[in-house]
Write a protein that holds these residues in place. Sequence first.
Motif, short mmCIF file in Angstrom:
data_model
loop_
_atom_site.label_atom_id
_atom_site.label_comp_id
_atom_site.label_asym_id
_atom_site.label_seq_id
_atom_site.Cartn_x
_atom_site.Cartn_y
_atom_site.Cartn_z
N VAL A 149 36.86 -6.44 5.25
CA VAL A 149 38.39 -5.84 5.27
C VAL A 149 38.27 -4.50 4.68
N PHE B 73 37.77 -1.59 10.00
CA PHE B 73 38.55 -2.79 10.10
C PHE B 73 40.15 -2.48 10.66
N ARG C 98 41.06 -9.73 14.33
CA ARG C 98 41.71 -9.97 12.95
C ARG C 98 41.93 -11.28 12.64
N TYR D 200 38.67 -12.93 12.27
CA TYR D 200 38.33 -12.75 10.77
C TYR D 200 38.93 -13.33 9.87
N ILE D 201 40.25 -13.50 9.87
CA ILE D 201 40.98 -14.49 8.93
C ILE D 201 40.51 -16.04 9.01
N VAL E 82 37.09 -16.17 7.36
CA VAL E 82 37.10 -16.02 5.90
C VAL E 82 37.60 -17.36 5.37
#
Length: 169
Positions: A47, A52, A60, A63-64, A67
Amino acid sequence: MHEKHPKSGRDETSEQRADRRWTDLIQEMRVALTGVQILFGFLLTVVFTPRFPDLSDTDRTIYIVTVLLGSASTGALIGPVAFHRMVSGRRIKPQAVIWASRLTMVGLVLLLCTLTSALLLILRVATHDVIAPVLVTVILVWYVLCWFVLPWWAKRRYTAPPAAVDDGQ
């Protein structure tokens, strides 16, 4: 008093068996924890990279999700250590081993999801192509074969049935 365990055939008490299983589990967790911690640490830095902000909304979101999966996986794989520490000395090691094993399996499934999600994100960014989901699916199948199908097959193939009880007839 030693007793031969019906499934393992080992001459050990239930406490010795729990100690052995706990040691085995800790060794296995060391491998998984190292991998998930490195991956999770890397994910946390993404991030802050200059690229990014240029990610699409879909990337995105991936990605979230990645994570969050990595965080959940870390929690599940570290969970057995906390569990053991909280119940240590309570004479429930056999039960602690069962729960720690379950947490480890949950952690491995979450790690599988984390790796798959991370790979999807990386391949989407690297290839800008529809081939990314196909490649991720191939790797996902490979993980499932290595981590779950092969052990399941070996367990079924090489586990001897319980010895027949001789009742004198």
